[in-house]
Scaffold this active site. Structure first.
Site, short mmCIF file in Angstrom:
data_model
loop_
_atom_site.label_atom_id
_atom_site.label_comp_id
_atom_site.label_asym_id
_atom_site.label_seq_id
_atom_site.Cartn_x
_atom_site.Cartn_y
_atom_site.Cartn_z
N SER A 5 -23.00 -21.21 -0.60
CA SER A 5 -24.04 -20.76 -1.50
C SER A 5 -23.89 -21.36 -3.00
CB SER A 5 -24.17 -19.26 -1.61
OG SER A 5 -23.01 -18.67 -1.77
N GLU A 7 -24.52 -21.14 -7.13
CA GLU A 7 -24.81 -20.48 -8.22
C GLU A 7 -25.25 -21.29 -9.51
OE1 GLU A 7 -22.08 -17.02 -9.21
OE2 GLU A 7 -22.43 -17.54 -11.48
N ASP A 98 -21.00 -8.17 -18.80
CA ASP A 98 -20.17 -8.07 -20.19
C ASP A 98 -21.28 -8.17 -21.37
OD1 ASP A 98 -17.63 -7.68 -19.18
OD2 ASP A 98 -17.62 -10.15 -18.57
N PHE A 206 -12.99 -20.97 -20.97
CA PHE A 206 -13.73 -20.02 -20.33
C PHE A 206 -12.71 -19.39 -18.99
CE2 PHE A 206 -16.73 -19.34 -16.37
CZ PHE A 206 -17.28 -18.23 -17.10
N HIS A 256 -18.85 -20.11 -2.17
CA HIS A 256 -19.96 -19.97 -3.30
C HIS A 256 -19.24 -21.02 -4.37
CE1 HIS A 256 -22.66 -17.70 -5.41
NE2 HIS A 256 -22.07 -17.79 -6.61
P1 FAD Z 1 -16.82 -3.69 -12.31
O1 FAD Z 1 -16.56 -3.72 -10.79
O2 FAD Z 1 -17.40 -2.44 -12.75
O3 FAD Z 1 -15.42 -3.62 -12.93
C1 FAD Z 1 -15.33 -3.80 -14.26
C2 FAD Z 1 -14.01 -3.08 -14.69
O4 FAD Z 1 -13.87 -1.68 -14.65
C3 FAD Z 1 -12.66 -3.49 -14.03
O5 FAD Z 1 -11.52 -3.54 -14.77
C4 FAD Z 1 -12.57 -2.37 -13.07
O6 FAD Z 1 -11.36 -2.20 -12.50
C5 FAD Z 1 -13.03 -1.21 -13.88
N1 FAD Z 1 -13.88 -0.10 -13.29
C6 FAD Z 1 -14.90 -0.57 -12.09
N2 FAD Z 1 -15.19 0.58 -11.73
C7 FAD Z 1 -14.74 1.74 -12.32
C8 FAD Z 1 -14.77 2.95 -12.52
N3 FAD Z 1 -15.89 3.63 -11.60
N4 FAD Z 1 -14.37 3.84 -13.38
C9 FAD Z 1 -13.24 3.02 -14.26
N5 FAD Z 1 -13.15 1.80 -14.17
C10 FAD Z 1 -13.76 0.96 -13.27
N6 FAD Z 1 -21.53 -11.28 -15.49
C11 FAD Z 1 -22.78 -11.42 -16.17
O7 FAD Z 1 -22.95 -10.86 -17.27
N7 FAD Z 1 -23.77 -12.01 -15.54
C12 FAD Z 1 -23.86 -12.41 -14.40
O8 FAD Z 1 -24.65 -13.06 -13.83
C13 FAD Z 1 -22.50 -12.41 -13.77
N8 FAD Z 1 -22.22 -13.10 -12.66
C14 FAD Z 1 -21.12 -12.78 -11.93
C15 FAD Z 1 -20.89 -13.13 -10.55
C16 FAD Z 1 -19.64 -13.36 -10.21
C17 FAD Z 1 -19.22 -13.55 -8.58
C18 FAD Z 1 -18.30 -12.68 -10.78
C19 FAD Z 1 -17.14 -12.81 -10.18
C20 FAD Z 1 -18.62 -12.35 -12.07
C21 FAD Z 1 -20.01 -12.37 -12.57
N9 FAD Z 1 -20.26 -11.81 -14.07
C22 FAD Z 1 -21.41 -11.96 -14.64
C23 FAD Z 1 -19.06 -11.32 -14.79
C24 FAD Z 1 -18.80 -9.77 -14.66
O9 FAD Z 1 -20.09 -9.09 -15.06
C25 FAD Z 1 -17.66 -9.54 -15.50
O10 FAD Z 1 -16.42 -9.72 -15.04
C26 FAD Z 1 -17.66 -7.72 -15.79
O11 FAD Z 1 -16.66 -7.78 -16.85
C27 FAD Z 1 -17.14 -6.93 -14.63
O12 FAD Z 1 -18.17 -7.15 -13.85
P2 FAD Z 1 -17.94 -6.50 -12.33
O13 FAD Z 1 -19.30 -6.20 -11.54
O14 FAD Z 1 -17.06 -6.80 -11.46
O15 FAD Z 1 -17.62 -4.72 -12.90
#
Ligand code: FAD
Length: 274
Positions: A5, A7, A98, A206, A256
């Site tokens: 895939s 991105e 973020d 980055f 990916h």
């Molecule tokens: P989470 O899984 O919510 O985790 C974030 C943090 O909070 C972690 O430190 C985790 O340990 C902690 N945490 C998780 N759940 C809980 C909970 N219930 N209680 C307390 N702490 C918790 N960013 C963008 O803005 N746009 C994008 O399109 C984008 N695409 C991405 C694609 C991929 C494949 C990846 C790997 C990252 C991408 N990101 C994107 C970056 C991502 O949004 C950031 O890394 C963000 O800081 C964390 O997102 P997450 O979904 O992993 O968050």
């Protein structure tokens, strides 16, 4: 079967969009499972992400929008989900996101990706295949590796079907992560996210911000090339190809590619593998 895939990020202009669609066409020849399109947290690219997803989907290969919850209201998220359903989208990359300022987390209705997974499942049942993010080298804001693993498991239990990792340049970090979460009962596919190396200073900047480590031997070699971009590209291709080969030989179910909207660097690696 190895899944593939790619991105993209949404473009700013019509000219950028037509260039990106040409890139999409070049990559489509390699029969990827889907093209994903990133989403600016808080909805900053809501319309542009939607338009790009629509353009890709209309050309007959599945598009997978990224969707993040921080800074978006549940009403906006619901509206987008409905529009994606109407467009025939079947897969979403489900994230927390973020916000540029780092603010907004406390006031968000949904604060973590596991809550967005739950929300999408509640709103749309099993319509979407949900991808979530995984961090073999730990999410930069996590309080510990252990806690980060538990939070990853939480997303899987909430209903994620598959995961894509943050990029890394050390295959062992991927294998370690997979072993750890398998021992915690996770059985979904975990696809390595691959960042081709084409420009050292941008990559270093980055990587610092997203917590991805560039191993010292790679950093030092890239630094030594200075402005010699041909050598950087050639060395980068070799390093990334070798890592991908190890990942696939070691059982990774697919790759990916973070294309940065370019076909050549990802294809150079992929062609070395097939
Ligand atoms: P989470 O899984 O919510 O985790 C974030 C943090 O909070 C972690 O430190 C985790 O340990 C902690 N945490 C998780 N759940 C809980 C909970 N219930 N209680 C307390 N702490 C918790 N960013 C963008 O803005 N746009 C994008 O399109 C984008 N695409 C991405 C694609 C991929 C494949 C990846 C790997 C990252 C991408 N990101 C994107 C970056 C991502 O949004 C950031 O890394 C963000 O800081 C964390 O997102 P997450 O979904 O992993 O968050």
């Amino acid at each position: 079967m190895t899944t593939l895939s790619f991105e993209f990020f949404p473009t700013q202009t019509d000219e950028g969009t037509s260039k990106l669609l040409a890139v999409r066409d070049e990559l489509a020849a390699f029969d990827p499972e889907f093209f994903s399109v990133t989403y600016g947290a808080g909805g900053s690219t809501r319309d542009r992400t939607f338009a790009m997803v629509e353009a890709i989907q209309q050309r007959g290969i599945a598009a997978a929008p990224h969707l993040s919850c921080v800074g978006d209201s549940t009403a906006d998220l619901r509206d987008l989900l409905q529009r994606y359903q109407a467009l025939g989208i079947k897969r979403i990359v489900t994230l927390r996101g973020d916000l540029p300022s780092g603010s907004g987390l406390a006031s968000s209705e949904l604060r973590y990706a596991n809550e967005l997974v739950e929300f999408i499942r509640k709103e749309t049942g099993d319509h979407f295949t949900l991808e979530v993010a995984a961090y073999p080298e730990m999410h930069p804001q996590a309080s510990s590796f252990e806690k980060d693993l538990q939070n990853f498991v939480r997303k899987v239990k909430a209903g994620a079907d598959s995961a894509i990792t943050q990029y890394f340049f050390n295959a062992d970090s991927y294998f370690h992560f997979v072993d750890r979460v398998r021992a915690m009962g996770v059985d979904i596919p975990i696809i390595p996210g691959i960042m081709p190396i084409t420009n050292y200073s941008k990559l270093a900047r980055f990587s610092d911000s997203c917590g991805a480590e560039i191993p010292r031997w790679i950093r030092k070699q890239l630094e030594a090339y200075g402005d010699d971009s041909d050598s950087i590209v050639k060395f980068g291709e070799e390093v990334v190809t070798d890592m991908c080969r190890r990942l696939l030989d070691g059982g990774a179910p697919g790759l990916h590619f973070y294309t940065l909207n370019q076909a050549k660097p990802s294809l150079a690696v992929w062609k070395n593998l097939v």
